[in-house]
Design an enzyme around this catalytic site. Structure first.
Site, PDB file in Angstrom:
ATOM      1  N   GLY A 111       0.834  -1.196   0.000  1.00  0.00           N
ATOM      2  CA  GLY A 111       0.000   0.000   0.000  1.00  0.00           C
ATOM      3  C   GLY A 111       0.866   1.244   0.000  1.00  0.00           C
ATOM      4  N   LEU A 112       0.224   2.383  -0.069  1.00  0.00           N
ATOM      5  CA  LEU A 112       0.924   3.666  -0.075  1.00  0.00           C
ATOM      6  C   LEU A 112       1.742   3.873   1.197  1.00  0.00           C
ATOM      7  CD1 LEU A 112      -1.937   6.007  -1.362  1.00  0.00           C
ATOM      8  CD2 LEU A 112       0.206   5.479  -2.571  1.00  0.00           C
ATOM      9  N   ALA A 145       2.505   5.362   4.639  1.00  0.00           N
ATOM     10  CA  ALA A 145       1.616   5.823   5.714  1.00  0.00           C
ATOM     11  C   ALA A 145       0.212   5.243   5.611  1.00  0.00           C
ATOM     12  CB  ALA A 145       1.565   7.353   5.793  1.00  0.00           C
ATOM     13  N   GLY A 163      -0.573   2.268   6.747  1.00  0.00           N
ATOM     14  CA  GLY A 163      -0.792   1.438   7.930  1.00  0.00           C
ATOM     15  C   GLY A 163      -0.152   0.069   7.866  1.00  0.00           C
ATOM     16  N   LYS A 164       0.649  -0.183   6.846  1.00  0.00           N
ATOM     17  CA  LYS A 164       1.280  -1.507   6.675  1.00  0.00           C
ATOM     18  C   LYS A 164       2.108  -1.913   7.894  1.00  0.00           C
ATOM     19  CE  LYS A 164       3.508  -0.111   3.127  1.00  0.00           C
ATOM     20  NZ  LYS A 164       3.017   1.268   3.200  1.00  0.00           N
ATOM     21  N   SER A 165       2.983  -1.028   8.342  1.00  0.00           N
ATOM     22  CA  SER A 165       3.851  -1.358   9.478  1.00  0.00           C
ATOM     23  C   SER A 165       3.042  -1.538  10.755  1.00  0.00           C
ATOM     24  CB  SER A 165       4.917  -0.270   9.668  1.00  0.00           C
ATOM     25  OG  SER A 165       5.807  -0.262   8.571  1.00  0.00           O
ATOM     26  N   SER A 195       6.004  -1.737  -2.153  1.00  0.00           N
ATOM     27  CA  SER A 195       6.015  -2.577  -3.362  1.00  0.00           C
ATOM     28  C   SER A 195       5.055  -2.017  -4.413  1.00  0.00           C
ATOM     29  CB  SER A 195       5.724  -4.043  -3.043  1.00  0.00           C
ATOM     30  OG  SER A 195       4.638  -4.248  -2.186  1.00  0.00           O
TER      31      SER A 195
END
Length: 171
Positions: free
Chosen positions: A32-33, A35, A37-39, A106
């Protein structure tokens, strides 16, 4: 590419590892973009799996760029190599019955497709999860101040601003 190398197979196979550990390994690929929320999601997922006794490990984009991929920038070619390396590392973790949780922008579909195909070729499950966050929301969050710097022209090739993010077609 080196041509004078030979793959050395292990005497312990995946089925034996699964029997020992009690679960198979696979890759959960969060994309995803910046910021989006992936981390944050990957940290919580790793914690919850750990609490249930499930062997997992989080591979985070920023963390990996401090070590393994510190020689890579953000050009399209470097981004492709970044994802190729992480795909290979996550397969190794999965083969060892660890659930690899990757949190990487990615941005290119082709790179994620290659990662998925590489996993499939080796019989490793690959679960792509698209963190669908609108650009406006990601910019409002901007915990590292990177969108602000990108908008000011201080950061070039920033995903979502002057570099593309290609949403998954079938996450």
């Amino acid at each position: 590419m080196a041509t004078n190398i030979t793959f050395h197979n292990s005497v312990v196979n995946r089925k034996e590892r699964i029997e020992l550990v009690g679960h198979e390994g696979f890759t959960i690929w969060l994309t995803g973009l910046p910021a989006s929320g992936k981390s944050t999601i990957s940290v919580e997922l790793e914690k919850r799996l750990f609490e249930r006794g499930i062997n997992s490990y989080r591979l985070d984009g920023d963390n990996i760029r401090h070590g393994l991929n510190k020689n890579l920038g953000f050009s399209p070619e470097d981004r492709e190599e970044n994802i190729r390396r992480i795909s290979e590392v996550s397969k190794l973790f999965a083969d060892a019955c660890v659930i690899a949780i990757t949190a990487f922008i990615s941005p290119y579909r082709a790179d994620r497709r290659k990662a998925r195909e590489s996993h499939a070729k080796d019989g490793v499950k690959f679960i792509e999860v698209f963190i669908d966050c609108p650009l406006e929301t990601a910019e409002q969050r901007d915990p590292k101040g990177l969108y602000k710097k990108a908008r000011a022209g201080e950061i070039k090739q920033f995903t979502g601003i002057d570099a593309p993010y290609e949403e998954p077609e079938n996450p």
